[in-house]
Scaffold this active site. Structure first.
Site, mmCIF file in Angstrom:
data_model
loop_
_atom_site.group_PDB
_atom_site.id
_atom_site.type_symbol
_atom_site.label_atom_id
_atom_site.label_comp_id
_atom_site.label_asym_id
_atom_site.label_seq_id
_atom_site.Cartn_x
_atom_site.Cartn_y
_atom_site.Cartn_z
ATOM 1 N N ASP A 73 15.055 12.317 -9.732
ATOM 2 C CA ASP A 73 14.311 11.113 -10.118
ATOM 3 C C ASP A 73 12.932 11.461 -10.647
ATOM 4 O OD1 ASP A 73 16.268 9.258 -9.329
ATOM 5 O OD2 ASP A 73 15.606 9.348 -7.242
ATOM 6 N N CYS A 122 11.810 4.240 -13.924
ATOM 7 C CA CYS A 122 11.747 2.805 -13.649
ATOM 8 C C CYS A 122 11.077 2.010 -14.756
ATOM 9 C CB CYS A 122 10.970 2.549 -12.370
ATOM 10 S SG CYS A 122 11.678 3.316 -10.953
ATOM 11 N N CYS A 176 0.850 -1.198 0.000
ATOM 12 C CA CYS A 176 0.000 0.000 0.000
ATOM 13 C C CYS A 176 0.880 1.240 0.000
ATOM 14 C CB CYS A 176 -0.850 0.045 1.264
ATOM 15 S SG CYS A 176 -1.922 -1.379 1.428
ATOM 16 N N HIS A 220 14.938 -6.139 -8.776
ATOM 17 C CA HIS A 220 13.732 -6.743 -8.218
ATOM 18 C C HIS A 220 13.930 -8.210 -7.902
ATOM 19 C CE1 HIS A 220 12.515 -3.193 -10.549
ATOM 20 N NE2 HIS A 220 11.766 -2.980 -9.478
HETATM 21 N N1 GLN Z 1 16.706 7.342 -5.895
HETATM 22 C C1 GLN Z 1 15.648 6.426 -5.636
HETATM 23 C C2 GLN Z 1 16.214 5.155 -5.017
HETATM 24 O O1 GLN Z 1 17.263 4.761 -5.374
HETATM 25 C C3 GLN Z 1 14.873 6.072 -6.868
HETATM 26 C C4 GLN Z 1 13.702 5.176 -6.577
HETATM 27 C C5 GLN Z 1 12.793 4.922 -7.746
HETATM 28 O O2 GLN Z 1 13.137 5.110 -8.860
HETATM 29 N N2 GLN Z 1 11.604 4.461 -7.520
HETATM 30 O O3 GLN Z 1 15.589 4.523 -4.203
HETATM 31 ZN ZN ZN Z 2 13.609 3.202 -10.200
#
Ligand code: GLN
Ligand code: ZN
Length: 761
Positions: free
Chosen positions: A604, A648, A521, A699
């Protein structure tokens, strides 16, 4: 006239489902205890719908993991690698499909997961192959119907429709046209309908949200033939569309042979009027008037006026509903007692939205009923506590946005020129290595952060503990041999919340959880007014980290589009306006980092793509303001400062030119799982700046080999000149453990050094 919702959140006001699921997965409770939680939640949520005064409870929106996954299991869509086991009531099988593993059965790699339209909910992608067969194989839905009936509820069942189901699936094995499967799919829908009717169900809500997308002609025609075949006299289907406008599908949607149509009024603009004109006389029209995508109260007076107009035409054929399922909002605002009362009163989470729908229906039926009038007036007054009020507004911020010029959204010189200037300063080797920002968030780190929050730890002691973590991360990175270091983000709970907490214009709920996927969540921050940055947010940490190493240390920020995308924003200020305010706040931070001697700054933007409107016609405008917001945040500094961004995903095929237009010096992206997909985008478009295609899938707990990473880099080098290639994992490492992270990064550096030799670096 009836009142209903398209679906209710299943996670529970205290995330009961999450807690039970995780306890079950880790062996702390058994399956019957998990089933019991599920049953309690269903019953509680049906009860809420009934008590609020709705005419139906919605059955079929519950899922232990994902409702689309349930639908796949219901139809026997189980990839071969999970064995030939029957789906019948097999909860562990569903968890293996979703997560690759479960307390029982053989592990196998999980099915793909992807975003549900433009929401932050993720569904498990059905895997179909050319020979796919469908058969009714899971009694869960029938059991839930019986469960609701036994409690005396009037039931409306919800199902995803055949066309949307196929659209959201992915072909595996040989490529084929998914529509060819419709022939086999429809008889199973028909059988499912019969069985539901046998249970006494009279209304089935068939979700076809893809009617709000730009559909190819073949799919439009398929709608007609499919619904002609599913048509039956003795059963009422409510065809539901949501998340946007119908546009060229409007006539189609109005004329499909079903008993009723639902449209999303919150996002549909004035289309409801056209639908009123086109709708055949025999159909009911469900107006999705209460917004299921935000947490604010509706302006009841305005909605009432709209509904009255519809009622004049439709009479009893008008139904009142939520725009979409309430899955995308938190469960109940009642616990938010700590927030300022004007904000709290303006909240309508799922539970409050039920009441709004009921009040609207009641006022249409008995406008002069005193009790109804009071409820209406109270709700309307609460709406006005925040909306259009000036309390959280800040004219100075609005003026700053007004005063922005074209030059503010542009670096001083073009990339090629500033790249040379940066290289003179940075002197980086060929194929520079780096990571995405976060390092493992250990139990100790979480404990220290919690201790600061609860007041058990002093600010000084906390800062020392964090400096210790930074030193540790630096030492590890130096040993591994990385070129550009990061401080590790130990001080951050979440990449949006961390910034929101330091910015003006944000508030945070105690319990405003929304399901993202499975047991996961998120608790989005709430933007209640104009956004500004009262003080520097990250400079102290970055400066400390840089002082501890001779390598370059990246400053680490979250971009304006992502902060907006992952928050619930006030709706009477445009998204563009909020994004620009956030952009100015981040710009100030970038400038302060540069002034403190930080030479590489990463902004980001993992949510950059996800904010894209579903309809092509509206996309150009989004790219324009989102790109501008990013560039404003990144353009207040000199040419010598290198700006990185991170995303991402790797599906750039349809938007690479807009990613290029952000003009980041370096972009790091997720490609480890699909290096080939990235190349497709680069064949068609010459990406001008530097890029770090992730060579290691963070992942997965597996340590990638030197060869596998070298192979990905060789593949990438076919599409991108090596002088513009960086080497990095595909996302942050906070969810991983140190031993695997170290082993993986050592392999990554080894692979890089090998290629540097070969490529003459
Ligand atoms: N700078 C963030 C990390 O490394 C980027 C996370 C993401 O892209 N969701 O956790
Ligand atoms: Zn990422």
């Amino acid at each position: 006239m009836k009142a209903h919702v398209l679906g209710f959140p299943r996670i529970g006001v205290n995330r009961e489902l999450k807690k039970s699921l995780e306890a079950y997965w880790s062996g702390l409770i058994d399956q019957s205890a998990l089933e019991k939680t599920g049953q309690e939640l269903r019953q509680r949520h049906w009860q809420a719908q009934q008590s609020a005064g709705l005419d139906f409870v919605t059955v079929g929106d519950f899922a232990f993991y994902d409702h689309l996954l349930n639908h796949s299991l219901r139809f026997g869509v189980i990839p071969a690698r999970f064995g030939t086991e029957q789906a019948a009531d097999n909860l562990d099988l569903s968890f293996r499909l979703a997560r690759g593993r479960a307390p029982t059965g053989q592990d196998s790699h999980a099915c793909e997961m992807t975003k549900w339209f433009d929401t932050n909910y993720h569904y498990i992608v059905p895997e179909l192959h050319a020979e796919q067969q469908f058969s009714l194989s899971d009694p869960r839905l029938f059991n839930e119907v019986k469960e609701a009936q036994a409690l005396g509820h009037s039931v409306k069942v919800v199902l995803v429709g055949p066309l949307s189901y196929l659209w959201l699936s992915k072909c595996y094995g040989t490529e084929f046209d998914k529509l060819t499967l419709l022939e086999r799919l429809l008889p199973v829908y028909a059988q499912l309908f019969s069985e539901l009717m046998a249970l006494g169900v009279t209304w089935i809500q068939v979700d076809e949200p893809i009617l709000c997308l730009d559909l190819p002609q073949a799919w439009q025609s398929a709608f007609e033939s499919a619904y002609n075949r599913l048509q039956r006299r003795d059963l009422s289907l409510l065809l539901t569309t949501y998340f946007g406008t119908l546009e060229e599908n409007l006539t189609l949607a109005c004329h499909l042979p079903v008993a009723g149509l639902h449209i999303d009024v919150a996002r549909g603009g004035n289309e409801w009027r056209q639908v009123l004109d086109r709708l055949p006389e025999y159909k009911i029209l469900s107006l999705g008037i209460v917004d299921g995508r935000n947490i604010w109260r509706a302006d009841l007076a305005e909605q009432y006026a709209l509904l009255s107009e519809a009622k004049a035409k439709l009479g009893e054929r008008l139904w009142v509903s939520s725009s979409c399922s309430l899955l995308h909002v938190p469960v109940d605002a009642t616990p938010e007692v700590k927030l300022p009362s004007d904000v709290r009163q303006a909240f309508a989470f799922a539970t409050q939205k039920l009441t709004e729908i009921a009040i609207l229906k009641q006022s249409l039926i008995s406008p002069s009923d005193a009790q109804v009038q009071t409820a209406f007036q109270q709700a309307e007054a609460a709406y006005h506590t925040l909306n259009h009020s000036q309390k959280w507004r800040n004219p100075a911020v609005q003026q700053r946005v007004q005063a922005l010029t074209a030059a503010d959204a542009q670096r001083q010189t073009p990339f090629a020129q500033r790249a040379d200037i940066q290289q003179q300063v940075l002197a980086l080797p060929l194929l520079p290595t780096t990571t995405i920002g976060s390092f493992p968030q250990t139990g100790e780190i979480r404990r220290v952060r919690a201790a600061l929050k609860s007041g058990q730890l002093s600010v000084d002691a906390y800062e020392q503990a964090m400096q210790h973590e930074i030193n540790y991360a630096i030492k590890e990175q130096e040993e591994i041999g990385l070129d550009v270091l990061v401080h590790g983000e130990a001080e951050r709970n979440d990449m949006v919340e961390y910034f929101g907490e330091q910015l003006e214009g944000f508030v945070f709920t105690l319990n405003g959880w929304v399901q993202s996927y499975g047991s996961r969540c998120v608790k989005p921050p709430v933007i209640v007014g104009d956004v500004s940055r009262p003080f520097a947010m990250t400079v102290k940490w970055a400066q400390y980290a840089q002082s501890q190493t001779r390598h370059w240390m990246k400053g680490m920020l979250t971009g304006p589009v992502t902060i907006l995308g992952w928050s619930f924003a006030r709706t009477d200020i445009s998204r563009e306006q909020i994004a620009l305010q956030l952009a100015l706040a981040i710009r100030d931070e970038v400038n302060d980092l540069a002034a403190a001697g930080i030479k590489i700054i990463q902004i980001d933007e993992p949510a950059f793509r996800e904010g894209l409107p579903l309809r092509q016609r509206q996309q150009a405008n989004y790219w324009q303001w989102a790109g501008r917001a990013f560039r404003i945040s990144a353009s207040g500094i000199g040419d010598d400062i290198q700006i990185h961004t991170h995303m991402c995903y790797s599906e750039f095929n349809d938007c690479i030119e807009h990613i290029a237009a952000m003009d980041a010096d370096v972009i790091t992206i997720e490609t480890a799982r699909s290096a080939m997909e990235l190349l497709k985008a680069f064949e068609a478009f010459d990406y001008p700046n530097a890029i770090g295609p992730g060579v290691y899938d963070i992942h997965s707990p597996q340590v990638p080999t030197v060869n596998s990473m070298a192979h990905l880099m060789v593949t990438a080098a076919k599409g991108i000149p090596v002088q513009r290639l960086w080497v990095n994992p595909d996302c942050g490492l906070k969810t991983r453990g140190w031993p695997e992270v170290k082993a993986s990064l050592v392999n990554m550096v080894t692979a890089t050094k090998k290629l540097r030799k070969e490529w003459g670096g």
